[in-house]
Design a protein around this motif. Structure first.
Motif, PDB file in Angstrom:
ATOM      1  N   HIS A 235       0.846  -1.195   0.000  1.00  0.00           N
ATOM      2  CA  HIS A 235       0.000   0.000   0.000  1.00  0.00           C
ATOM      3  C   HIS A 235       0.883   1.246   0.000  1.00  0.00           C
ATOM      4  CE1 HIS A 235      -3.278  -2.756   1.158  1.00  0.00           C
ATOM      5  NE2 HIS A 235      -2.371  -3.293   1.960  1.00  0.00           N
ATOM      6  N   VAL A 236       0.690   2.086  -1.013  1.00  0.00           N
ATOM      7  CA  VAL A 236       1.418   3.358  -1.078  1.00  0.00           C
ATOM      8  C   VAL A 236       0.464   4.543  -1.187  1.00  0.00           C
ATOM      9  CG1 VAL A 236       3.471   2.302  -2.100  1.00  0.00           C
ATOM     10  CG2 VAL A 236       1.682   3.223  -3.607  1.00  0.00           C
ATOM     11  N   LEU A 237      -0.827   4.274  -1.387  1.00  0.00           N
ATOM     12  CA  LEU A 237      -1.807   5.358  -1.504  1.00  0.00           C
ATOM     13  C   LEU A 237      -2.323   5.734  -0.120  1.00  0.00           C
ATOM     14  CD1 LEU A 237      -3.759   4.137  -4.666  1.00  0.00           C
ATOM     15  CD2 LEU A 237      -1.780   5.665  -4.522  1.00  0.00           C
ATOM     16  N   GLY A 238      -1.437   6.318   0.640  1.00  0.00           N
ATOM     17  CA  GLY A 238      -1.644   6.606   2.059  1.00  0.00           C
ATOM     18  C   GLY A 238      -0.304   6.343   2.732  1.00  0.00           C
ATOM     19  N   THR A 239      -0.311   5.933   3.969  1.00  0.00           N
ATOM     20  CA  THR A 239       0.946   5.552   4.607  1.00  0.00           C
ATOM     21  C   THR A 239       1.483   4.275   3.967  1.00  0.00           C
ATOM     22  OG1 THR A 239      -0.297   4.346   6.306  1.00  0.00           O
ATOM     23  CG2 THR A 239       0.372   6.601   6.821  1.00  0.00           C
ATOM     24  N   THR A 240       2.795   4.108   3.991  1.00  0.00           N
ATOM     25  CA  THR A 240       3.438   2.937   3.405  1.00  0.00           C
ATOM     26  C   THR A 240       3.161   1.725   4.286  1.00  0.00           C
ATOM     27  OG1 THR A 240       5.212   4.439   2.745  1.00  0.00           O
ATOM     28  CG2 THR A 240       5.597   2.077   2.430  1.00  0.00           C
TER      29      THR A 240
ATOM     30  N   GLU B 150       6.305  -5.547   9.728  1.00  0.00           N
ATOM     31  CA  GLU B 150       7.251  -4.546  10.187  1.00  0.00           C
ATOM     32  C   GLU B 150       8.168  -4.164   9.023  1.00  0.00           C
ATOM     33  OE1 GLU B 150       9.233  -1.809  11.754  1.00  0.00           O
ATOM     34  OE2 GLU B 150       7.680  -2.753  13.007  1.00  0.00           O
ATOM     35  N   LEU B 151       8.228  -2.879   8.712  1.00  0.00           N
ATOM     36  CA  LEU B 151       8.975  -2.434   7.537  1.00  0.00           C
ATOM     37  C   LEU B 151      10.337  -1.843   7.869  1.00  0.00           C
ATOM     38  CD1 LEU B 151       6.140  -0.759   5.421  1.00  0.00           C
ATOM     39  CD2 LEU B 151       6.875  -3.152   5.501  1.00  0.00           C
ATOM     40  N   GLY B 152      10.709  -1.812   9.136  1.00  0.00           N
ATOM     41  CA  GLY B 152      12.009  -1.285   9.505  1.00  0.00           C
ATOM     42  C   GLY B 152      12.021   0.224   9.622  1.00  0.00           C
ATOM     43  N   GLY B 153      13.221   0.778   9.615  1.00  0.00           N
ATOM     44  CA  GLY B 153      13.385   2.223   9.793  1.00  0.00           C
ATOM     45  C   GLY B 153      12.966   3.024   8.578  1.00  0.00           C
ATOM     46  N   ILE B 154      13.035   4.339   8.703  1.00  0.00           N
ATOM     47  CA  ILE B 154      12.534   5.229   7.661  1.00  0.00           C
ATOM     48  C   ILE B 154      13.275   5.030   6.349  1.00  0.00           C
ATOM     49  CG2 ILE B 154      14.069   7.133   8.340  1.00  0.00           C
ATOM     50  CD1 ILE B 154      10.418   7.373   7.034  1.00  0.00           C
ATOM     51  N   ARG B 155      14.592   4.759   6.385  1.00  0.00           N
ATOM     52  CA  ARG B 155      15.343   4.591   5.141  1.00  0.00           C
ATOM     53  C   ARG B 155      14.903   3.331   4.420  1.00  0.00           C
ATOM     54  NH1 ARG B 155      16.850   8.824   3.583  1.00  0.00           N
ATOM     55  NH2 ARG B 155      18.064   9.268   5.445  1.00  0.00           N
ATOM     56  N   GLN B 156      14.698   2.254   5.172  1.00  0.00           N
ATOM     57  CA  GLN B 156      14.253   1.007   4.552  1.00  0.00           C
ATOM     58  C   GLN B 156      12.854   1.152   3.974  1.00  0.00           C
ATOM     59  OE1 GLN B 156      15.403  -2.702   6.456  1.00  0.00           O
ATOM     60  NE2 GLN B 156      13.303  -3.476   6.236  1.00  0.00           N
ATOM     61  N   ARG B 157      11.980   1.833   4.696  1.00  0.00           N
ATOM     62  CA  ARG B 157      10.627   2.076   4.193  1.00  0.00           C
ATOM     63  C   ARG B 157      10.666   2.886   2.908  1.00  0.00           C
ATOM     64  NH1 ARG B 157       6.711   1.488   8.379  1.00  0.00           N
ATOM     65  NH2 ARG B 157       5.305   2.923   7.306  1.00  0.00           N
ATOM     66  N   ALA B 158      11.542   3.901   2.883  1.00  0.00           N
ATOM     67  CA  ALA B 158      11.620   4.770   1.710  1.00  0.00           C
ATOM     68  C   ALA B 158      12.146   4.012   0.493  1.00  0.00           C
ATOM     69  CB  ALA B 158      12.507   5.979   2.009  1.00  0.00           C
ATOM     70  N   ILE B 159      13.142   3.176   0.696  1.00  0.00           N
ATOM     71  CA  ILE B 159      13.687   2.410  -0.434  1.00  0.00           C
ATOM     72  C   ILE B 159      12.658   1.419  -0.949  1.00  0.00           C
ATOM     73  CG2 ILE B 159      15.416   0.661  -1.036  1.00  0.00           C
ATOM     74  CD1 ILE B 159      17.391   2.250   0.688  1.00  0.00           C
ATOM     75  N   LEU B 160      11.938   0.763  -0.046  1.00  0.00           N
ATOM     76  CA  LEU B 160      10.868  -0.135  -0.479  1.00  0.00           C
ATOM     77  C   LEU B 160       9.823   0.639  -1.276  1.00  0.00           C
ATOM     78  CD1 LEU B 160       9.275  -2.790  -0.513  1.00  0.00           C
ATOM     79  CD2 LEU B 160       8.324  -2.140   1.719  1.00  0.00           C
ATOM     80  N   ALA B 161       9.420   1.788  -0.773  1.00  0.00           N
ATOM     81  CA  ALA B 161       8.399   2.589  -1.457  1.00  0.00           C
ATOM     82  C   ALA B 161       8.871   3.003  -2.847  1.00  0.00           C
ATOM     83  CB  ALA B 161       8.060   3.824  -0.625  1.00  0.00           C
TER      84      ALA B 161
ATOM     85  N   ALA C 183      -0.403  10.049  -0.988  1.00  0.00           N
ATOM     86  CA  ALA C 183       0.510   8.952  -1.309  1.00  0.00           C
ATOM     87  C   ALA C 183       1.780   9.047  -0.458  1.00  0.00           C
ATOM     88  CB  ALA C 183       0.862   8.973  -2.788  1.00  0.00           C
ATOM     89  N   LEU C 184       2.156   7.903   0.137  1.00  0.00           N
ATOM     90  CA  LEU C 184       3.345   7.806   0.997  1.00  0.00           C
ATOM     91  C   LEU C 184       3.347   8.889   2.074  1.00  0.00           C
ATOM     92  CD1 LEU C 184       6.116   7.052  -1.677  1.00  0.00           C
ATOM     93  CD2 LEU C 184       4.671   5.445  -0.440  1.00  0.00           C
ATOM     94  N   ALA C 185       2.203   9.046   2.716  1.00  0.00           N
ATOM     95  CA  ALA C 185       2.021  10.131   3.679  1.00  0.00           C
ATOM     96  C   ALA C 185       3.065  10.100   4.793  1.00  0.00           C
ATOM     97  CB  ALA C 185       0.612  10.066   4.270  1.00  0.00           C
ATOM     98  N   ASP C 186       3.436   8.910   5.253  1.00  0.00           N
ATOM     99  CA  ASP C 186       4.412   8.808   6.340  1.00  0.00           C
ATOM    100  C   ASP C 186       5.786   9.315   5.906  1.00  0.00           C
ATOM    101  OD1 ASP C 186       4.298   6.580   4.603  1.00  0.00           O
ATOM    102  OD2 ASP C 186       5.492   5.371   5.977  1.00  0.00           O
ATOM    103  N   LEU C 187       6.155   9.068   4.659  1.00  0.00           N
ATOM    104  CA  LEU C 187       7.451   9.531   4.167  1.00  0.00           C
ATOM    105  C   LEU C 187       7.428  11.026   3.871  1.00  0.00           C
ATOM    106  CD1 LEU C 187       8.361   6.577   1.764  1.00  0.00           C
ATOM    107  CD2 LEU C 187       8.964   6.874   4.178  1.00  0.00           C
ATOM    108  N   VAL C 188       6.310  11.500   3.361  1.00  0.00           N
ATOM    109  CA  VAL C 188       6.174  12.938   3.093  1.00  0.00           C
ATOM    110  C   VAL C 188       6.349  13.729   4.380  1.00  0.00           C
ATOM    111  CG1 VAL C 188       4.557  14.748   2.369  1.00  0.00           C
ATOM    112  CG2 VAL C 188       4.725  12.621   1.051  1.00  0.00           C
ATOM    113  N   GLU C 189       5.824  13.189   5.485  1.00  0.00           N
ATOM    114  CA  GLU C 189       5.946  13.864   6.781  1.00  0.00           C
ATOM    115  C   GLU C 189       7.397  14.006   7.219  1.00  0.00           C
ATOM    116  OE1 GLU C 189       3.767  15.336   8.922  1.00  0.00           O
ATOM    117  OE2 GLU C 189       2.356  15.206   7.257  1.00  0.00           O
ATOM    118  N   THR C 190       8.271  13.138   6.714  1.00  0.00           N
ATOM    119  CA  THR C 190       9.687  13.193   7.099  1.00  0.00           C
ATOM    120  C   THR C 190      10.526  13.953   6.078  1.00  0.00           C
ATOM    121  OG1 THR C 190      10.241  11.098   6.005  1.00  0.00           O
ATOM    122  CG2 THR C 190       9.464  10.988   8.289  1.00  0.00           C
TER     123      THR C 190
END
Length: 259
Positions: free
Chosen positions: A4-9, A19-30, A140-147
């Motif tokens: 799911h990327v249309l919202g938080t990852t 569990e997707l790990g830290g912010i860098r791992q989440r961002a690379i997956l996204a 889209a990717l709301a959690d990453l946009v917040e960072t």
């Protein structure tokens, strides 16, 4: 497994969130999900993760994140549909069934909805486009946009959402649902006062609801916003609609559907 990327990852497996790990791992997956089944160069990943200014340890951080993503993918299931993250010079490739990614399901449903429009089936088009839009849970990717993530792809995806929304509203207008969509259009045109297609739809919905004065007021408001912010007059279609409203042109009356 669903992505799911249309919202938080998010990644779910049998309705459980992984569990997707830290912010860098989440961002690379996204980023790999946005580029599913394409080879993404390591240099492209570095640029996306650090805005063109990667630290000396950036490549190692990417390698660690890739290892974490692989563990997440392979520890949940081993069937033939399991997505796989391959090292593929000059970078990485996420091989995956795109139907497991909400963004790609959204795009498929939008294509099908637009095809239904071109074959003069507005009811089916409205249904498909509504289904597509319900996949969105927020930005889209709301959690990453917040960072601080600000990839150009995200602006393009947001524009896809707005275009699909406008397509759905057109289909509903073609179905004679002008009264039902008027409240939604009022909110949308307040949020996007210079998006002429939305203003065109709002004016048409108001006029077909017997609110000619309000429709003309929307035109004036839109014209003022365009002139004040862009120094531009409304486009030809919006100007023509204003004139047709003034003339009570039969071409803009509620359509009569056959069958």
């Amino acid at each position: 497994m669903h992505f799911h990327v249309l919202g938080t990852t998010e990644v779910t497996h049998h309705n459980h969130h992984l569990e997707l790990g830290g912010i860098r791992q989440r961002a690379i997956l996204a980023y790999l999900l946005l580029n599913a089944n394409k080879v993404v160069a390591t240099s492209q990943l570095l640029n996306a993760m650090w805005n063109g200014n990667p630290p000396p340890t950036a490549r190692k951080m990417v390698q660690n994140a890739v290892s974490g993503i692989r563990r997440m993918l392979t520890t949940t299931t081993t069937d033939t549909t399991t997505p796989a993250l391959h090292t593929h010079p000059p970078g990485y490739q996420l091989r995956i069934d795109t139907e497991t990614i909400d963004l790609y399901r959204f795009r498929r449903l939008v294509r099908e909805g637009r095809h239904a429009t071109t074959t003069n089936n507005p009811h089916h088009a409205a249904h498909l486009l509504t289904e597509a839009l319900t996949l969105w849970r927020g930005r889209a990717l709301a959690d990453l946009v917040e960072t601080g993530t600000n990839w150009s792809e995200l602006a393009a995806i947001e524009d896809e959402r707005l275009s699909a929304l406008e397509d759905r509203l057109d289909a509903q207008l073609a179905c004679g649902k002008h009264r039902e969509i008027t409240p939604e259009l009022e909110i949308l045109t307040t949020t996007e006062p210079m998006r002429e297609r939305l203003c065109h739809q709002f004016m048409l919905a108001l006029y077909r609801s017997g609110r000619q004065v309000d429709a003309l007021r929307v035109y004036r408001r839109t014209r003022e916003a365009l002139i004040d912010n862009l120094g531009l007059e409304p486009g030809r279609e919006l100007q023509q609609l204003q004139q047709r409203i003034l003339e009570h042109d039969a071409k803009i009356q509620t359509p009569v559907l056959v069958g």
